[in-house]
Structures are given as C-alpha cells and as structure tokens.
Design a protein around this motif. Structure first.
Motif, PDB file in Angstrom:
ATOM      1  N   GLU A  64       0.611   8.669  -1.950  1.00  0.00           N
ATOM      2  CA  GLU A  64      -0.600   9.499  -2.920  1.00  0.00           C
ATOM      3  C   GLU A  64      -1.665  10.657  -2.122  1.00  0.00           C
ATOM      4  O   GLU A  64      -1.761  11.877  -2.106  1.00  0.00           O
ATOM      5  CB  GLU A  64      -1.344   8.898  -4.490  1.00  0.00           C
ATOM      6  N   ARG A  65      -2.028   9.378  -0.623  1.00  0.00           N
ATOM      7  CA  ARG A  65      -2.742  10.232   0.314  1.00  0.00           C
ATOM      8  C   ARG A  65      -2.008  11.303   0.936  1.00  0.00           C
ATOM      9  O   ARG A  65      -2.552  12.711   0.924  1.00  0.00           O
ATOM     10  CB  ARG A  65      -3.026   9.074   0.590  1.00  0.00           C
ATOM     11  N   ALA A  66      -0.977  11.467   1.192  1.00  0.00           N
ATOM     12  CA  ALA A  66      -0.373  12.322   2.396  1.00  0.00           C
ATOM     13  C   ALA A  66      -0.262  12.847   1.385  1.00  0.00           C
ATOM     14  O   ALA A  66       0.163  14.232   1.569  1.00  0.00           O
ATOM     15  CB  ALA A  66       1.463  11.295   2.433  1.00  0.00           C
ATOM     16  N   ALA A  67       0.612  12.825  -0.097  1.00  0.00           N
ATOM     17  CA  ALA A  67       0.822  14.109  -1.189  1.00  0.00           C
ATOM     18  C   ALA A  67      -0.416  14.952  -1.132  1.00  0.00           C
ATOM     19  O   ALA A  67      -0.809  16.392  -1.074  1.00  0.00           O
ATOM     20  CB  ALA A  67       1.263  13.461  -2.311  1.00  0.00           C
ATOM     21  N   GLY A  89       5.030  -6.034   7.664  1.00  0.00           N
ATOM     22  CA  GLY A  89       5.697  -5.095   6.082  1.00  0.00           C
ATOM     23  C   GLY A  89       7.249  -4.133   7.364  1.00  0.00           C
ATOM     24  O   GLY A  89       7.201  -4.093   8.078  1.00  0.00           O
ATOM     25  N   ALA A  90       8.193  -3.569   6.308  1.00  0.00           N
ATOM     26  CA  ALA A  90       8.858  -3.678   6.424  1.00  0.00           C
ATOM     27  C   ALA A  90       9.153  -1.774   7.013  1.00  0.00           C
ATOM     28  O   ALA A  90      10.367  -1.375   8.058  1.00  0.00           O
ATOM     29  CB  ALA A  90      10.524  -2.813   5.476  1.00  0.00           C
ATOM     30  N   ALA A  91       7.565  -1.156   7.020  1.00  0.00           N
ATOM     31  CA  ALA A  91       7.463   0.014   7.356  1.00  0.00           C
ATOM     32  C   ALA A  91       7.103   0.034   9.040  1.00  0.00           C
ATOM     33  O   ALA A  91       6.967   1.480   8.860  1.00  0.00           O
ATOM     34  CB  ALA A  91       6.749   0.922   6.094  1.00  0.00           C
ATOM     35  N   ILE A  92       5.918  -0.622   9.733  1.00  0.00           N
ATOM     36  CA  ILE A  92       5.932  -1.049  10.732  1.00  0.00           C
ATOM     37  C   ILE A  92       6.956  -0.579  11.782  1.00  0.00           C
ATOM     38  O   ILE A  92       8.079  -1.244  12.289  1.00  0.00           O
ATOM     39  CB  ILE A  92       5.261  -2.445  11.035  1.00  0.00           C
ATOM     40  N   THR A  93       6.958   0.858  12.907  1.00  0.00           N
ATOM     41  CA  THR A  93       7.671   1.064  13.837  1.00  0.00           C
ATOM     42  C   THR A  93       6.828   0.078  15.182  1.00  0.00           C
ATOM     43  O   THR A  93       5.941   0.094  14.778  1.00  0.00           O
ATOM     44  CB  THR A  93       7.962   2.205  13.574  1.00  0.00           C
ATOM     45  N   THR A 114       9.562  11.688  -3.876  1.00  0.00           N
ATOM     46  CA  THR A 114      10.789  11.856  -3.297  1.00  0.00           C
ATOM     47  C   THR A 114      10.637  10.602  -2.636  1.00  0.00           C
ATOM     48  O   THR A 114      11.794  10.112  -1.121  1.00  0.00           O
ATOM     49  CB  THR A 114      10.284  12.431  -2.109  1.00  0.00           C
ATOM     50  N   GLY A 115      10.411   9.655  -2.752  1.00  0.00           N
ATOM     51  CA  GLY A 115       9.988   8.056  -2.077  1.00  0.00           C
ATOM     52  C   GLY A 115       9.333   8.142  -0.572  1.00  0.00           C
ATOM     53  O   GLY A 115       7.764   8.861  -0.777  1.00  0.00           O
ATOM     54  N   PRO A 116       8.880   7.236  -0.097  1.00  0.00           N
ATOM     55  CA  PRO A 116       8.109   6.807   0.833  1.00  0.00           C
ATOM     56  C   PRO A 116       8.215   7.402   1.673  1.00  0.00           C
ATOM     57  O   PRO A 116       6.939   8.502   2.434  1.00  0.00           O
ATOM     58  CB  PRO A 116       8.427   5.198   1.626  1.00  0.00           C
ATOM     59  N   GLY A 117       8.909   8.573   2.012  1.00  0.00           N
ATOM     60  CA  GLY A 117       8.727   9.731   3.384  1.00  0.00           C
ATOM     61  C   GLY A 117       8.413   9.016   4.291  1.00  0.00           C
ATOM     62  O   GLY A 117       8.545   8.401   4.945  1.00  0.00           O
ATOM     63  N   ASP A 118       8.863  10.322   5.791  1.00  0.00           N
ATOM     64  CA  ASP A 118       8.778  10.410   6.796  1.00  0.00           C
ATOM     65  C   ASP A 118       7.525  10.665   7.657  1.00  0.00           C
ATOM     66  O   ASP A 118       7.195  10.825   8.670  1.00  0.00           O
ATOM     67  CB  ASP A 118       9.857  11.191   7.539  1.00  0.00           C
ATOM     68  N   PHE A 119       6.171  10.975   6.456  1.00  0.00           N
ATOM     69  CA  PHE A 119       4.538  11.097   7.160  1.00  0.00           C
ATOM     70  C   PHE A 119       4.009  10.202   7.979  1.00  0.00           C
ATOM     71  O   PHE A 119       5.111   8.492   7.760  1.00  0.00           O
ATOM     72  CB  PHE A 119       3.993  11.102   6.067  1.00  0.00           C
ATOM     73  N   HIS A 155       0.597  -1.143  -0.203  1.00  0.00           N
ATOM     74  CA  HIS A 155       0.179  -0.333  -0.144  1.00  0.00           C
ATOM     75  C   HIS A 155       0.833   1.292  -0.300  1.00  0.00           C
ATOM     76  O   HIS A 155       0.500   2.449  -0.051  1.00  0.00           O
ATOM     77  CB  HIS A 155      -1.012  -0.129   0.724  1.00  0.00           C
ATOM     78  N   ALA A 156       2.210   1.302  -0.184  1.00  0.00           N
ATOM     79  CA  ALA A 156       2.709   2.642   0.831  1.00  0.00           C
ATOM     80  C   ALA A 156       2.839   3.348  -0.898  1.00  0.00           C
ATOM     81  O   ALA A 156       2.859   4.620  -0.434  1.00  0.00           O
ATOM     82  CB  ALA A 156       4.847   1.669  -0.300  1.00  0.00           C
TER      83      ALA A 156
END
Length: 173
Positions: free
Chosen positions: A50-53, A90-94, A62-67, A44-45
């Motif tokens: 796109e939703r963040a933009a 996912g790798a983005a899960i913190t 600019t890549g996946p970003g820090d949002f 869903h990246a």
C-alpha cells in the motif's frame, strides 16, 4: 556489506530463506531468548504494498511486486523505541537488502526437504508457489558470499543453535 544500522545503535539481525525453512519459528525463539523485538517482513507485506502504491511505485492487486522494500523496513525499524534490538525475518529478505555481513543468515532446506515440510504444513496441496520461491531465494544467494545454514534433517533446537553460532558476536554485545 552490511545493512544500514538503525539510528539507535541497536543490533539488527536478518534471517531470510524460502517458505518452510524455519525462519519464523527460529527468529521468534531467538528474539524471545535475547530480548529482541521480532519483526516479520512477510506480515508487513500488505502495508508495504500500500505504501509503495501510494508513492507510485506499485499497482495494488498485482502481488508483492518488485519495489524495494528495504527503505520501508528501515523506516519501520527506526520507529521502534531507542535502543531496541530486532530480529528481522522473512522470505523477501535478500542479500541486497540485508547485506552479507555477520548479522545476516539464510536458512535453506533442499528442495526435497522444503516440499516435505510444505506437504506436512499444507496437506490439502497448493504448494507450487512456495516451491517456486525456493528457486528464487537460491538464485539470489548464488555468488554473494551470504551465510547459509542448510536445515535438512535439523530440529528447531539445532537450527536455533546454528543461528546463535552465526550471530554469536552480535548476541554477545
């Protein structure tokens, strides 16, 4: 601290870790075995970007970003049918996103194990970005009390068994 529940009172299981840790394979098997919905944060990246933009939080390209992707993930989960339990991976899960409660686990290979797995997956090379991600995930986990399963030398079955053990209380419901 636990991730906010969805509005359905359903179970959310979080599986994070760097590339080549086995997250996708294990989370799909777990979801299939227990009748959970499988949700890949990584797949869903682009949509989240796109939703963040559109919300002015990110510049496309600019890549996946820090949002903060958690609100979008939680919106996606709330859109599932009532009562749907889900495995989110996912790798983005913190730890900040998922919390460090019993419903969250990170699969971590050693750097050497990750490199070996990535070289098998990408014999053509180009793995530096993935290896960089290992350090990022490791730094996010440090000092958090998050549950980590070291996956070095483990088969998929062994890793699945370890994840089931971590989630035993949630899976028993």
């Amino acid at each position: 601290m636990t991730a906010e529940p969805n509005h359905h009172n359903a179970t959310i299981l979080w599986i994070g870790g760097p590339a080549a840790a086995g997250k996708t394979t294990v989370s799909r098997l777990l979801a299939e075995k227990y009748g959970f919905h499988w949700y890949s944060v990584d797949s869903h990246a682009r949509e989240h970007e796109e939703r963040a933009a559109a919300a002015g939080l990110h510049v496309m390209g600019t890549g996946p970003g820090d949002f903060d992707r958690k609100p979008m993930i939680m919106d996606d989960l709330r859109a599932l049918p009532a009562g749907t339990s889900v495995v989110v991976e996912g790798a983005a899960i913190t730890p900040g996103m998922a919390g460090v409660a019993a419903n969250a686990v990170w699969l971590m290979p050693s750097r050497e194990e990750q490199v070996a797995r990535l070289q098998r997956r990408h014999p053509e090379g180009g793995i530096d970005g993935y290896v960089w991600g290992w350090g990022l995930v490791q730094s996010q986990l440090e000092g958090t009390g998050a549950s980590v399963i070291v996956v070095d030398g483990q088969s998929v079955e062994q890793t699945l068994e370890a994840v089931e053990g971590q989630f035993s209380a949630e899976l028993a419901c």
